[in-house]
Design a protein around this motif. Structure first.
Motif, short mmCIF file in Angstrom:
data_model
loop_
_atom_site.label_atom_id
_atom_site.label_comp_id
_atom_site.label_asym_id
_atom_site.label_seq_id
_atom_site.Cartn_x
_atom_site.Cartn_y
_atom_site.Cartn_z
N UNK A 8 84.27 -11.20 16.88
CA UNK A 8 82.98 -10.54 17.06
C UNK A 8 82.31 -11.02 18.33
N UNK A 9 81.26 -10.32 18.73
CA UNK A 9 80.48 -10.68 19.92
C UNK A 9 81.29 -10.63 21.21
N UNK A 34 74.67 -6.63 10.12
CA UNK A 34 75.16 -7.96 10.51
C UNK A 34 75.54 -7.95 11.99
N UNK A 35 75.86 -6.77 12.50
CA UNK A 35 76.16 -6.64 13.92
C UNK A 35 74.88 -6.73 14.73
N UNK A 36 75.01 -7.19 15.94
CA UNK A 36 73.85 -7.22 16.83
C UNK A 36 74.37 -6.87 18.21
N UNK A 37 74.05 -5.69 18.66
CA UNK A 37 74.59 -5.20 19.92
C UNK A 37 73.53 -5.27 21.01
N UNK A 220 82.51 -2.83 14.67
CA UNK A 220 81.58 -3.97 14.68
C UNK A 220 82.35 -5.21 14.23
N UNK A 221 81.82 -6.38 14.54
CA UNK A 221 82.52 -7.65 14.31
C UNK A 221 83.88 -7.66 15.03
#
Ligand code: IMP
Length: 423
Positions: A8-9, A34-37, A220-221
């Motif tokens: 992730x990230x 839970x993702x943060x883009x 995501x992740x």
């Protein structure tokens, strides 16, 4: 399709942002907020957790697919935030699958309570209720967006769900109970806001496949957070690998043309779990500082380490990668000699599960570094020779062409080398 090839990230959203203008639909198929883009467009930083990043491209229809778990409060908040920043968000530009499952207040309370009770053995979740929401989905007792919009069904679900969750929260974890009427009132108000965006998305995506207007699947992740293929139990509760996109959107595998794996030029991890190539010294600290490695969702410092080619090679296998987008190469400037993990002592490939990986000792190859600032470099030939060698070595070790190289946070700070990015 764009998926994370590490933990992730990896900077997926920047890559999605680069591709989105070429395709009519951008669809998410798993995970939730839970993702943060983090996106930087025209110098303005925007963080999206749930809405696909195509929302910042005028011509894109953004789909939250059936495989996503949707926190209605977060979605409404994200819509309002975008609108306040002048972004057009309406049912022509944003669609939420009626089959997607809903994250309910007790999912979040249970996620947080369980993690607290687990102490040192915690997974290090984002506390957003992801695991408990997927548990209810797989346990066939979850609430779908379609049920959220049906007030009678919602009321029955909340009455039962709150009673069950409270027993567990109070008895097992000594946490505060939830109040059913308050929960219901909040959800009814959110349902009113979300109703215009909710519809079945399968037919719409199939029409796009037939018309060849293009769909970009936004993972995501990352691969090693996949519930099947990741470092269990330090994983998220969905299938983050490419195959997950089919189940999570209702588009069959024969419709997928390209799978781009996003990999950072080094590695990072938020939350617990083994990271064999982790740097716990000043070099790790340097990567964190220079790469701004703090979680976009929780603000937690990310653990940093050397690029693990064995893991990315494994990711290439389980995702069927056709190309790699290597992000943040600029962060490695001035690090001195660079190391790349090429395997583990006495092991063939990446061991499955956390315990085996914890015991694994990486084998390193040492590559010469470079001191030149790479920020914004946009041509391959303008890269220092050692930076080119580093990228070419990653290609050789993973067996996948590096089709894009990231050299900064901005949309244009990339080197296009081929694949879907060319032309
Ligand atoms: P959960 O998804 O909140 O249940 O968290 C499970 C694990 O996945 C934890 O280690 C989280 O830190 C990690 N995780 C979840 N979402 C992301 C993400 O978007 N980027 C990186 N790690 C994530």
């Amino acid at each position: 399709m764009v998926v994370g090839a590490q933990r992730g990230d990896e900077g997926k959203v920047k890559v999605v942002d680069l591709l989105a203008h070429k395709l009519r639909h951008v669809a998410r198929f798993q995970g939730g907020n839970n993702a943060g883009h983090t996106l930087v467009v025209n110098g303005v930083k925007t963080i999206l957790h749930l809405i696909p990043s195509g929302i910042l491209q005028a011509g894109c229809v953004n789909v939250i697919g059936n495989g996503v778990v949707v926190d209605p409060g977060v979605l409404v908040h994200e819509i309002d935030g975008l609108v306040a920043n002048g972004v057009r968000v309406d049912p022509e530009r944003l669609v939420v699958s009626t089959e997607a499952h809903v994250i309910l207040p007790w999912h979040k309370a249970l996620d947080v309570a369980r993690e607290r009770a687990a102490g040192a053995g915690k997974i290090g979740t984002t506390g957003r209720g992801i695991g408990p929401a997927y548990e209810d989905k797989v346990g066939r007792r979850g609430l779908r967006v379609a049920d959220l919009l049906d007030t009678a069904a919602l009321a029955r679900h909340v009455e039962q769900g709150v009673a069950e969750a409270n027993r567990c929260l109070v008895r097992d974890y000594g946490a505060e109970p939830l109040v059913g009427e308050a929960v219901l009132g909040e959800l009814i108000a959110l349902a009113v806001r979300l109703r215009p965006y909710a519809r079945s998305t399968v037919r719409m995506l199939h029409d796009a496949v037939r018309a060849r207007t293009g769909i970009l699947f936004e993972g995501a992740q990352g691969t090693f957070l996949d519930v099947d293929h990741g470092t269990s139990p330090f994983v998220t509760s969905s299938n983050t690998v490419a195959g997950g996109a089919c189940a999570g959107s209702g588009v069959g595998p024969t419709a997928i043309d390209e799978v781009v794996g996003i990999a950072k030029a080094y590695c990072t991890r938020v939350g617990s779990g083994p990271v064999p190539t982790e740097l716990t010294d000043a070099l790790g600290e340097r990567l964190r500082a220079v790469g701004h490695e703090y979680g976009a969702t929780t603000g937690r410092p990310r653990r940093c380490g050397w690029f693990d080619a064995a893991m990315v090679q494994h990711a290439a296998m389980v995702n069927g990668l056709t190309g790699i987008a290597l992000t943040k190469l600029d962060v490695l400037s001035g690090m001195g000699e660079l190391r790349v993990g090429v395997g583990y002592e006495g092991l063939d490939g990446v061991p499955a599960g956390a315990a085996a990986l914890e015991a694994a000792r990486p084998i390193y190859e040492v590559l010469p570094g470079w001191d030149e600032d790479l920020t914004g470099v946009s041509s391959w030939d303008a890269l220092p020779v050692n930076a080119r060698r580093y990228v070419e070595r990653i290609e050789a070790l993973t067996g996948v062409p590096v089709v894009l190289v990231g050299t900064g946070a901005g949309r244009d700070e990339v080197i296009v080398r081929g694949g879907v990015f060319a032309g």
